[in-house]
Motif scaffolding. Structure first.
Motif, PDB file in Angstrom:
ATOM      1  N   THR A 155       0.838  -1.189   0.000  1.00  0.00           N
ATOM      2  CA  THR A 155       0.000   0.000   0.000  1.00  0.00           C
ATOM      3  C   THR A 155       0.879   1.247   0.000  1.00  0.00           C
ATOM      4  OG1 THR A 155      -1.471  -1.315   1.355  1.00  0.00           O
ATOM      5  CG2 THR A 155      -2.047   0.984   1.066  1.00  0.00           C
ATOM      6  N   GLY A 156       1.948   1.205   0.800  1.00  0.00           N
ATOM      7  CA  GLY A 156       2.890   2.324   0.815  1.00  0.00           C
ATOM      8  C   GLY A 156       3.487   2.564  -0.556  1.00  0.00           C
ATOM      9  N   GLU A 157       3.908   1.472  -1.201  1.00  0.00           N
ATOM     10  CA  GLU A 157       4.463   1.564  -2.556  1.00  0.00           C
ATOM     11  C   GLU A 157       3.456   2.217  -3.495  1.00  0.00           C
ATOM     12  OE1 GLU A 157       6.885   1.004  -4.683  1.00  0.00           O
ATOM     13  OE2 GLU A 157       8.414   0.379  -3.249  1.00  0.00           O
ATOM     14  N   THR A 158       2.169   1.812  -3.328  1.00  0.00           N
ATOM     15  CA  THR A 158       1.137   2.366  -4.205  1.00  0.00           C
ATOM     16  C   THR A 158       1.070   3.878  -4.049  1.00  0.00           C
ATOM     17  OG1 THR A 158      -0.076   0.350  -3.749  1.00  0.00           O
ATOM     18  CG2 THR A 158      -1.241   2.064  -4.933  1.00  0.00           C
ATOM     19  N   VAL A 159       1.126   4.326  -2.788  1.00  0.00           N
ATOM     20  CA  VAL A 159       1.055   5.767  -2.556  1.00  0.00           C
ATOM     21  C   VAL A 159       2.254   6.466  -3.198  1.00  0.00           C
ATOM     22  CG1 VAL A 159       1.047   7.540  -0.782  1.00  0.00           C
ATOM     23  CG2 VAL A 159      -0.284   5.460  -0.459  1.00  0.00           C
ATOM     24  N   LEU A 160       3.450   5.889  -3.000  1.00  0.00           N
ATOM     25  CA  LEU A 160       4.651   6.473  -3.608  1.00  0.00           C
ATOM     26  C   LEU A 160       4.516   6.525  -5.117  1.00  0.00           C
ATOM     27  CD1 LEU A 160       7.616   4.896  -1.629  1.00  0.00           C
ATOM     28  CD2 LEU A 160       6.700   7.206  -1.503  1.00  0.00           C
ATOM     29  N   SER A 161       3.996   5.431  -5.657  1.00  0.00           N
ATOM     30  CA  SER A 161       3.853   5.331  -7.095  1.00  0.00           C
ATOM     31  C   SER A 161       2.875   6.378  -7.611  1.00  0.00           C
ATOM     32  CB  SER A 161       3.379   3.913  -7.417  1.00  0.00           C
ATOM     33  OG  SER A 161       3.355   3.705  -8.775  1.00  0.00           O
ATOM     34  N   LEU A 162       1.787   6.571  -6.871  1.00  0.00           N
ATOM     35  CA  LEU A 162       0.823   7.613  -7.247  1.00  0.00           C
ATOM     36  C   LEU A 162       1.505   8.975  -7.217  1.00  0.00           C
ATOM     37  CD1 LEU A 162      -2.396   6.465  -5.374  1.00  0.00           C
ATOM     38  CD2 LEU A 162      -2.076   6.653  -7.838  1.00  0.00           C
ATOM     39  N   GLY A 163       2.344   9.164  -6.188  1.00  0.00           N
ATOM     40  CA  GLY A 163       3.101  10.410  -6.094  1.00  0.00           C
ATOM     41  C   GLY A 163       3.941  10.613  -7.343  1.00  0.00           C
ATOM     42  N   ARG A 164       4.624   9.558  -7.770  1.00  0.00           N
ATOM     43  CA  ARG A 164       5.452   9.662  -8.978  1.00  0.00           C
ATOM     44  C   ARG A 164       4.583   9.970 -10.186  1.00  0.00           C
ATOM     45  NH1 ARG A 164       8.443   5.382  -6.644  1.00  0.00           N
ATOM     46  NH2 ARG A 164       7.177   3.812  -7.669  1.00  0.00           N
ATOM     47  N   PHE A 165       3.369   9.356 -10.201  1.00  0.00           N
ATOM     48  CA  PHE A 165       2.505   9.571 -11.346  1.00  0.00           C
ATOM     49  C   PHE A 165       2.076  11.034 -11.427  1.00  0.00           C
ATOM     50  CE2 PHE A 165      -1.723   9.840 -13.241  1.00  0.00           C
ATOM     51  CZ  PHE A 165      -1.442   9.314 -14.493  1.00  0.00           C
ATOM     52  N   PHE A 166       1.678  11.589 -10.280  1.00  0.00           N
ATOM     53  CA  PHE A 166       1.160  12.945 -10.330  1.00  0.00           C
ATOM     54  C   PHE A 166       2.256  13.994 -10.483  1.00  0.00           C
ATOM     55  CE2 PHE A 166      -2.554  10.755  -8.473  1.00  0.00           C
ATOM     56  CZ  PHE A 166      -3.428  11.058  -9.500  1.00  0.00           C
ATOM     57  N   THR A 167       3.523  13.586 -10.270  1.00  0.00           N
ATOM     58  CA  THR A 167       4.597  14.523 -10.583  1.00  0.00           C
ATOM     59  C   THR A 167       5.192  14.201 -11.955  1.00  0.00           C
ATOM     60  OG1 THR A 167       6.104  13.122  -9.354  1.00  0.00           O
ATOM     61  CG2 THR A 167       5.232  15.035  -8.199  1.00  0.00           C
ATOM     62  N   GLY A 168       4.510  13.294 -12.669  1.00  0.00           N
ATOM     63  CA  GLY A 168       4.911  13.028 -14.049  1.00  0.00           C
ATOM     64  C   GLY A 168       6.139  12.158 -14.194  1.00  0.00           C
ATOM     65  N   PHE A 175       6.531  -1.551 -10.551  1.00  0.00           N
ATOM     66  CA  PHE A 175       5.342  -1.148  -9.819  1.00  0.00           C
ATOM     67  C   PHE A 175       4.536  -0.134 -10.620  1.00  0.00           C
ATOM     68  CE2 PHE A 175       2.697   0.129  -6.490  1.00  0.00           C
ATOM     69  CZ  PHE A 175       2.678  -0.938  -5.637  1.00  0.00           C
ATOM     70  N   ASP A 176       5.218   0.918 -11.072  1.00  0.00           N
ATOM     71  CA  ASP A 176       4.528   1.921 -11.889  1.00  0.00           C
ATOM     72  C   ASP A 176       3.989   1.274 -13.148  1.00  0.00           C
ATOM     73  OD1 ASP A 176       5.605   3.513 -10.013  1.00  0.00           O
ATOM     74  OD2 ASP A 176       6.980   4.582 -11.332  1.00  0.00           O
ATOM     75  N   PHE A 177       4.801   0.408 -13.701  1.00  0.00           N
ATOM     76  CA  PHE A 177       4.512  -0.129 -15.016  1.00  0.00           C
ATOM     77  C   PHE A 177       3.318  -1.079 -15.010  1.00  0.00           C
ATOM     78  CE2 PHE A 177       5.275  -2.374 -18.925  1.00  0.00           C
ATOM     79  CZ  PHE A 177       5.766  -1.384 -19.734  1.00  0.00           C
ATOM     80  N   LEU A 178       3.217  -1.895 -13.956  1.00  0.00           N
ATOM     81  CA  LEU A 178       2.178  -2.926 -13.950  1.00  0.00           C
ATOM     82  C   LEU A 178       1.001  -2.587 -13.045  1.00  0.00           C
ATOM     83  CD1 LEU A 178       4.538  -6.003 -13.793  1.00  0.00           C
ATOM     84  CD2 LEU A 178       3.277  -5.174 -15.765  1.00  0.00           C
ATOM     85  N   VAL A 179       1.281  -2.003 -11.888  1.00  0.00           N
ATOM     86  CA  VAL A 179       0.205  -1.816 -10.918  1.00  0.00           C
ATOM     87  C   VAL A 179      -0.639  -0.583 -11.241  1.00  0.00           C
ATOM     88  CG1 VAL A 179      -0.344  -1.520  -8.492  1.00  0.00           C
ATOM     89  CG2 VAL A 179       1.539  -3.003  -9.156  1.00  0.00           C
ATOM     90  N   LEU A 180       0.014   0.520 -11.582  1.00  0.00           N
ATOM     91  CA  LEU A 180      -0.742   1.757 -11.795  1.00  0.00           C
ATOM     92  C   LEU A 180      -1.837   1.642 -12.854  1.00  0.00           C
ATOM     93  CD1 LEU A 180       1.651   4.818 -11.423  1.00  0.00           C
ATOM     94  CD2 LEU A 180      -0.067   3.934  -9.861  1.00  0.00           C
ATOM     95  N   PRO A 181      -1.529   1.144 -14.065  1.00  0.00           N
ATOM     96  CA  PRO A 181      -2.613   1.109 -15.061  1.00  0.00           C
ATOM     97  C   PRO A 181      -3.777   0.247 -14.607  1.00  0.00           C
ATOM     98  CG  PRO A 181      -0.679  -0.085 -15.845  1.00  0.00           C
ATOM     99  CD  PRO A 181      -0.269   0.656 -14.620  1.00  0.00           C
TER     100      PRO A 181
END
Ligand code: ATP
Ligand code: MG
Lengths: 261, 389
Positions: free
Chosen positions: B151-164, B269-275
């Motif tokens: 879950t923590g990773e997800t939050v970090l990943s979302l952070g990366r997503f919203f900062t592009g 994580f970004d590559f597979l989980v986010l989409p």
């Protein structure tokens, strides 16, 4: 051999111990790969060659010891520094490990798209060229599941070369290839070394290919769980003090005439 | 029947399966240990064949200093397997093989050439008692830890997503969107329609007793929009999409595709989980609204059958539900979507590297997400009751 490798350590493996839980795969590995080397990792099946490769590319942490790239510690580097190192690698896995939901051409384009700013058309041309290099022209739009095992492997090599990396790690690139493709592959490796100055680290058992291309090597000895010898495989074959190494490089026969080399 | 041509035994060289069966009634296989002065001799005799007569073993001890094989008839792998079993039991350094026939000796030498991996045994040890309890507890704690970490990773990943800074393939997102959107419509329609009908039937049986059949409309409406629509959609998506996420990511893991992503500088994580997370969180509310509508239609059909005209059904139902209550289900669906996506992706990412491990990961993903849905739904029920909505 075309050109003398420079005497500069590209990769140094220092006092490395690899283990899974309580099972120590190999201990006290200590060797250097020089710039522009074609370096082979040899050893019996299951002795830990793929595991060593995984350590060298940072997919597994050493139990002890460290891996250095050009003198800089890779093992202790932080995430960002590691990524910078990894961008300079190309890796081909023993199983090919192509992304199964993409075509062969897409597999090769994706890393290029990620790491460069060039146009779509140029990326496509690059992907087609890399596939042609490994003899897969015409298979650009096939999915990995639609081509044979050996073709998967070759496409894996093409993907490893996608970004013209400084260091290429290939895990048994020749296994599953017919003698002609295997020979083409050797030629390709030599040419890439000479034209791009890449360094190669290759896991292989194929003696013919080892003697044809390698100028440096390490032998992992299953019995002692450590490296048996390191150096030019041709001189190891004839002069190594370690009998297992000589046996391995002579297919278990003791060499009679040392002149033939 | 077996293809017997391939199955040769050691002596004589041309002995095939059919012959072998007919010889199986020959001499019974015997292994007799004899003391010959200080020497221990193993006398082997009879036919050592698979499926042959029961073997006779006398005075078995240690490893013999020599063999006598005059009486030995035919043998297949049974004999060397027996000798190897003796060796495992007694553990001699360099077992002597003198007196064995040439070909048997050759096979034994080959089998003994590569020493057994000695430190591998600790893996097979069967833990029990307190140790087992300890192992179970640690495993449970590890599982909790991995959910938190993920879950923590997800939050970090979302952070990366919203900062592009997060990368994934657009086509991955669109494909998943299609897979958990349009492609899920038929099954969601069917289940929701039937659930709406069931609610109406059950409600009518009771309410008709009081002559209050009309209130079936209220019952169906409230039950669908608050609970049944979102829970049913969640369960369908767990079985359909959560399982698919786990299986897909798990088999990518087994095939080293995730390693390949890492070494090309992609964050798996970004590559597979986010989409997958985005697609599911977008589609869950849409599917929930759809499911509510279809469920109410199902109720209406039953209503019409028991004498409530659809127009009346609708007006009655609208008195019972308002915007707040009908948005509760949709609100919950977002959380369910997150839970299903995380359970599926987490199990896939930490799945082992065999096909059995992928199967296990899929099972775990479905169990975990259905459990999460029910637990979350109960928690929401409590919260909504306290808030009085
Ligand atoms: N995930 C793992 N867990 C436990 N042990 C492992 C794991 N992966 C590999 N091993 C063990 O590590 C040893 C080395 O494996 P590795 O795959 O590196 O061998 P290899 O030298 O590449 O063999 P091959 O030539 O057959 O590919 C083997 O004995 C194997 O049992
Ligand atoms: Mg290997």
């Amino acid at each position: 051999m075309a050109s003398e490798p420079k005497e500069k350590a590209k990769i140094s493996v220092r006092d490395l111990t690899m283990a899974f839980g309580s099972f120590v795969v190999m201990k006290d590995l200590d060797f250097e790969v020089k710039e522009r080397d074609i370096f082979v990792i040899m050893g019996g099946s299951g002795c830990g060659k793929s595991t060593l490769l995984r350590h060298m590319i940072g997919l597994k942490e050493p139990r002890k010891g460290a891996i250095l790239y050009e003198g800089k510690n890779f093992t202790e580097a932080n995430e960002e520094e590691r990524l910078a190192f990894i961008r300079r690698f190309g890796v081909m896995y023993q199983s090919g490990a192509l992304w199964s939901s993409m075509t062969l051409a897409e597999n090769i384009s994706m890393p290029i798209e990620e790491h460069t700013q060039i146009s779509k058309a140029e990326i496509r041309d690059l992907a087609y060229y890399k596939l042609a290099l490994v003899g897969l022209s015409g298979y650009e739009d096939y999915y990995p599941a639609q081509v044979s095992g050996g073709m998967n492997k070759r496409a894996g090599i093409a993907r490893a070369m996608a970004l013209d990396p400084e260091i290429l790690f290939l895990d048994e690139p020749g296994a599953g290839l017919d003698p002609l493709s295997s020979q083409r592959l050797d030629e390709l490796i030599l040419r890439l070394r000479d034209s791009l100055g890449s360094t190669f680290v290759i896991v292989t058992h194929e003696l013919a290919s080892i003697f044809a291309i390698a100028n440096n090597s390490v032998f992992l000895d299953t019995d002692t769980r450590t490296q048996g010898a390191t150096g030019d495989p041709k001189s190891l074959r004839d002069h190594s003090e370690n009998e297992t190494v000589r046996m391995f490089l002579n297919r278990g026969e003791t060499p009679e005439d040392e002149e033939s080399a | 029947m077996l293809d017997t041509q391939g199955l040769a035994v050691c002596r004589p060289p041309g002995l095939f399966f059919s012959e072998l069966m007919s010889h199986a009634q020959g001499e019974p296989p015997k292994a007799i240990w004899k003391k010959d002065g200080a020497r221990l001799v193993l006398v082997l005799s009879g036919d050592w064949l698979r499926g042959g007569e029961a073997r006779v073993v006398e005075g078995e001890e240690g490893w013999p200093d020599g063999f006598e094989t005059e009486g030995l008839g035919k043998f297949d792998s049974t004999l060397p397997a027996y000798l190897m079993q003796r060796l495992r039991a007694v553990e001699v350094e360099e077992p002597g093989l003198e007196g064995l026939p040439e070909n048997l000796r050759g096979l034994m030498e080959l089998a003994l050439k590569v020493p057994e991996r000695s430190d591998a045994k600790s893996l097979d040890e069967d833990p029990h008692g307190l140790k087992l309890l300890g192992i179970r507890l640690t495993a449970t704690w590890k599982a909790v830890e991995s959910v938190l970490e993920f879950t923590g990773e997800t939050v970090l990943s979302l952070g990366r997503f919203f900062t592009g800074r997060a990368r994934f393939r657009g086509s991955d997102f669109w494909l998943t969107l299609q897979e958990c959107g349009i492609n899920a419509l038929p099954i969601v329609s069917l289940i929701s329609f039937l659930v709406g009908m069931i609610l109406a039937f059950v409600g009518n049986v009771q309410l008709a007793n009081f002559g209050a059949s009309l209130y079936v409309a209220d019952l169906v409406g409230i039950a669908m929009v608050r609970e049944m629509g979102v829970v049913m959609t969640g369960i369908i998506m767990s079985g359909r999409t959560g399982a698919a996420f786990a299986a897909h990511i798990g088999s990518m893991n087994a095939n080293q595709e995730i390693d390949a992503l890492k070494t090309f500088g992609f964050n798996p994580f970004d590559f597979l989980v986010l989409p997958r997370l985005f697609a599911l969180v977008l589609m869950m509310p849409v599917l929930t609204v759809y499911s509510n509508v279809v469920g109410i239609l199902g109720g209406m059909l039953v209503g019409a059958a028991v004498g409530i005209p659809p127009a009346l059904f609708l007006t009655e139902m609208l008195t019972a539900i308002d915007i707040t209550s009908s948005s509760l289900g949709v609100f919950k669906s977002v959380f369910f979507g997150v839970a299903i996506a995380i359970a599926g992706c987490l199990q896939g990412m930490k799945s082992g590297d065999s096909s059995a491990a992928v199967g296990l990961a899929t099972t775990r993903a479905v169990v975990a997400s259905i459990t999460a849905i029910v637990v979350l739904d109960s928690a929401f029920a409590v919260i909504f009751t306290i808030l009085d909505i």
